[in-house]
Design an enzyme around this catalytic site. Structure first.
Site, short mmCIF file in Angstrom:
data_model
loop_
_atom_site.label_atom_id
_atom_site.label_comp_id
_atom_site.label_asym_id
_atom_site.label_seq_id
_atom_site.Cartn_x
_atom_site.Cartn_y
_atom_site.Cartn_z
CE LYS A 59 9.51 35.56 -101.27
NZ LYS A 59 9.79 35.58 -99.83
CB SER A 102 11.53 38.10 -98.20
OG SER A 102 10.17 37.85 -98.01
#
Length: 828
Positions: A753, A710
């Site tokens: 997130k 990520s």
């Protein structure tokens, strides 16, 4: 040696005297007087015994020819020849049927019986050998040769030891055979003649006729005594073994009789006290079994077990095991189901009131109820609720059971490492019990409960088996209709059970097991949702646990929000519940001590009661420093933000990574640097800097391991900022992976997130264009106040993130070989 032992001495001197007094010659007189021994003898054949010299025995004569012969001999010289038969014959024995060696005997007494038969008491005198047979009619006669006894002198030590050994062996046999009278031992001790002792013991030894005949035909006295001693030692061994066997059998019989007697007493006492006897208990179980709705196989197995119990000793350990097994079968809810409530509006109302958010999960439950309403025989699906801790995965199972009207059971799988916990133990083992699946169904009292398998991702394995593999049969809709527990031994139908598994991570779940479950992701809650959950559930729960009435204390929404933002950082609400509990305890203490306390807890009271805030509301650290970029990460407890820092120093172009990064993040850093080198001109970087400056990339909080695909675009942005000394856009975070050619790849954990970004005060998020659908699924309530930038290539990321101006006090690059200052390349 048997009871015939007394027939030669004791019986001859007692039983015969009961008829009338007769004279019995001593053994020495019998064997020494040879002058009056005839050479032609009338022969009397014996079937079952052998006559030895000096021995007195009674003989019953039944054949007419022999009766006449015996009577004639008794009237004359009272002498006959006695010889044993080799074999039994239905007719008169012929010379071929007789042995060659016999004993001449004297008839001591003749008794005529009422039936015409004759019993004679005879005493052996001397062994003879048949030379020839003279006649066969009316009875056998033969010419014989007499054989003198040949026994060594008694004075020899060997002979003394041999005689002593014979007597000791005889005493041993007598002690091992309680049927023989004690007078026999005295009779043996009084025998002084070694020849007579040998003949006496040979006659009374419990051996076959042919073996006795071999002793009779052994003319050497010493050899005969040795053979006799061998037979006696074998007899002693047999008697000892027999004694041990009888002793053990007697103990067993005595114990069984004792137990039987005690059981009968217990049975009588139980009947007198009105208690159930074992038989009554079994019959009650049989009556209960007749009412069960189980299969034919289970019914036959159950009744077979009951019949086995009836044949069993109630004091035996197996009795309790079998009885417990039968009771377990009775207590299981075989084909017993609760009625489902198919009111979908009611179910939706219950789910909404118990849980804020979780729209996707609740929608799936309503779909299941709808299909079940249309098809009552639908097999229960296996749902797996996957998400961070504290988001309500376990409590959601209770709500589902409540909305369906089903019973609820929960099985904790965390740390489970024994396969027998799932499949059960075989009931042959001590302490055997069914597996936890069957045990929980026993508690549920129905075969269609909502069954929560909590923390299925934390199942471990060791040498005792693999519980994950055992769960495959439980969670497979095609197999669990015939689930077999090792303890139960018969199939049990699990197809109507609604299994709901919970997990924090899917990585540790075996792929075959994960394939059998429908994965439903549960993300974290927004601040607004947490406030609603606290007001509806957490605060009332804590007030009740601490003994405070609702009217005595209220907590303001602003106070709850401050607790959420300043004292918790999580996707769920577990930590929030703990902090609310701390607030309530402070109030409870004040009430108990009769102190002043605020009945309405406001935001300004929170810091006084909980101390200084643990977390800063705005974690964003500004954009005044080049190379510091905010990234978004997914963790097992929800989403979080992380910073990636880059710095340059004079060197030889080396790359240093720190912060306890995993292999994937290290590869992302190397890929990002390679991309910058290959696109240096496009980005505005002097390529010579790569050769003369070392790059150090660090992710703070080095004690925490970090890994995952990520951070690619975050790292490339951080490196581009440090190489160009350009500012970064304020309140911006990003997530995504990159390739060498600059392609931005999608990532997971988008909802977590997004929530992490909102908690940190981020306003804009950069991510891959393919993640747009994930953002749309999250819902407007979660994305409110955020701006999303969707990109396909790294250059788009840099265009959004890097500002045209440089940071204050921008770094000046100097090339060692040219000794001159190089200003950062101007923007294209």
């Amino acid at each position: 040696m048997n009871r015939e032992l007394i027939s030669s001495l004791v019986m001859a001197r007692q039983d015969v005297e009961n008829v009338e007094m007769i004279e019995i010659a001593s053994p020495d007189e019998v064997m020494e007087n040879e002058n009056n021994l005839p050479t032609d003898l009338s022969l009397l054949s014996l079937r079952n015994t052998v006559l030895f010299p000096g021995i007195v025995i009674p003989v019953t004569v039944t054949r007419a020819k022999f009766i006449k012969m015996v009577k004639k001999a008794y009237r004359t010289d009272k002498t006959i020849g006695v010889i044993a038969q080799i074999r039994h014959t239905p007719n008169e024995p012929t010379p071929e049927d007789l042995y060659k060696v016999g004993t001449i005997a004297t008839i001591l007494k003749m008794i005529v019986l009422p039936d015409g038969n004759v019993t004679v008491i005879i005493q052996g005198r001397r062994r003879f050998e048949v030379l020839q047979y003279n006649q066969t009619e009316p009875h056998l006669t033969a010419s014989v040769r007499y054989i003198p006894d040949n026994f060594p002198s008694v004075r020899k030590k060997e002979v003394k030891a041999l005689i002593q050994s014979l007597k000791e062996a005889a005493y041993k046999i007598l002690s091992l055979n309680p049927e023989i009278p004690k007078d026999a031992q005295m009779a043996i001790s009084n025998i002084d003649s070694p020849s007579f002792l040998t003949h006496f013991l040979s006659s009374n030894l419990n051996i076959e006729i042919n073996e006795k005949q071999l002793l009779l035909e052994t003319f050497d006295g010493s050899e005969q005594a040795h053979k006799l001693l061998e037979h006696m030692m074998k007899e002693i061994q047999v008697l000892e073994i027999k004694r041990d066997i009888q002793s053990k059998a007697s103990l067993d019989i005595d114990q069984q009789q004792r137990e039987y007697y005690l059981r009968q007493q217990i049975k009588v006492l139980q009947e007198e006290l009105g208690l159930e006897t074992p038989d009554q208990e079994v019959e009650k179980l049989r009556a209960k079994g007749a009412k069960k709705k189980w299969s034919k196989e289970a019914n036959e197995h159950f009744n077979k077990e009951l019949n086995k119990i009836l044949r069993m000793n109630s004091m035996a350990p197996e009795y309790g095991v079998s009885l417990t097994y039968a009771e377990t079968m009775i207590e299981l809810p075989w084909n017993e189901y609760t009625k489902d409530n198919f009111d979908l509006k009611r179910a939706k109302k219950i789910l909404d009131s118990d849980h804020s958010g979780l729209d996707k999960v609740k929608e799936r439950i309503i779909e299941y109820l709808a299909v079940l309403k249309l098809r009552s025989d639908m097999k229960a699906p296996i749902l797996c609720l996957y998400g961070p801790p504290g988001v309500g995965k376990t409590s959601l199972g209770k709500s589902i059971a409540k909305s369906l009207g089903r019973n609820y059971v929960r099985m904790a799988l965390g740390g489970l490492h024994d396969e027998a916990e799932i499949r059960g133990h075989r009931k042959t083992y001590i302490g055997a019990m069914p597996g936890k699946v069957i045990q929980n169904l026993q508690k549920a009292k129905s075969s269609n409960p909502v069954f929560v398998l909590d923390e299925i991702d934390k199942v471990s394995r060791d040498f005792r088996g693999d519980p994950s593999s055992a769960l495959l049969e439980v969670l497979d809709p095609e197999q669990n209709s015939s689930f077999k527990d090792n303890y139960l031994e018969v199939d049990y139908d699990l197809s109507k059970v609604l299994f709901i598994a919970t997990a924090n991570s899917l990585d540790t779940i075996q792929p075959p097991l994960r394939d059998r479950m429908e994965i439903i992701e549960i993300s974290g809650y927004t601040v607004e949702e947490k406030i609603e959950i606290a007001k509806k559930h957490l605060v009332p729960k804590q007030l009740e646990q601490h003994g405070i009435k609702v009217k005595d204390l209220r907590i303001d929404d602003k106070a709850i929000q401050k607790v959420i933002e300043g004292y918790t950082r999580e996707s769920g609400v577990r930590r929030l519940e703990q902090q609310i509990g701390t607030l309530v305890r402070k109030i409870a203490k004040a009430i108990a001590m009769q102190e002043e306390y605020p009945k309405l807890v406001k935001a300004e009271h929170v810091e006084k009661m909980l101390g200084a805030p643990v977390f800063d509301h705005d974690l964003y650290e500004g954009n005044e420093t080049a190379g510091v970029v905010t990234g978004l990460a997914w963790t097992s407890v929800g989403g979080d933000i992380l910073f990636i820092e880059s710095s340059l120093s004079r060197g030889r172009g080396q790359l240093t990574l720190s912060g306890q990064l995993g292999d994937v993040m290290k590869e992302s850093a190397v890929t990002a640097l390679s991309y910058l080198k290959s696109h240096a001109d496009e980005i505005g970087i002097d390529y010579r800097i790569f050769q003369h400056y070392d790059l150090h990339v660090h992710v703070p909080q080095g004690a925490v391991p970090k890994d995952g695909p990520s951070a690619g675009i975050t790292m490339v942005t951080s490196m581009a900022s440090i190489f160009t000394q350009r500012k970064l856009k304020q309140n911006l975070a990003m997530t995504g992976e990159i390739t060498l050619r600059g392609k931005v790849l999608p990532v997971g954990g988008i909802k977590e997130k997004i929530l992490a970004a909102k908690r940190a005060g981020i306003k804009e998020i950069v991510m891959c264009y393919k993640n747009r659908k994930d953002v749309e699924e999250v819902g407007a309530g979660y994305t409110e106040g955020l701006t999303f930038h969707y990109v396909d290539y790294v250059q788009e990321v840099l265009d959004i993130a890097l500002l045209p101006e440089q940071v204050e006090n921008a770094m000046k690059f100097i090339l060692p070989d040219e000794k001159k200052e190089i200003q950062p390349v101007e923007m294209l």
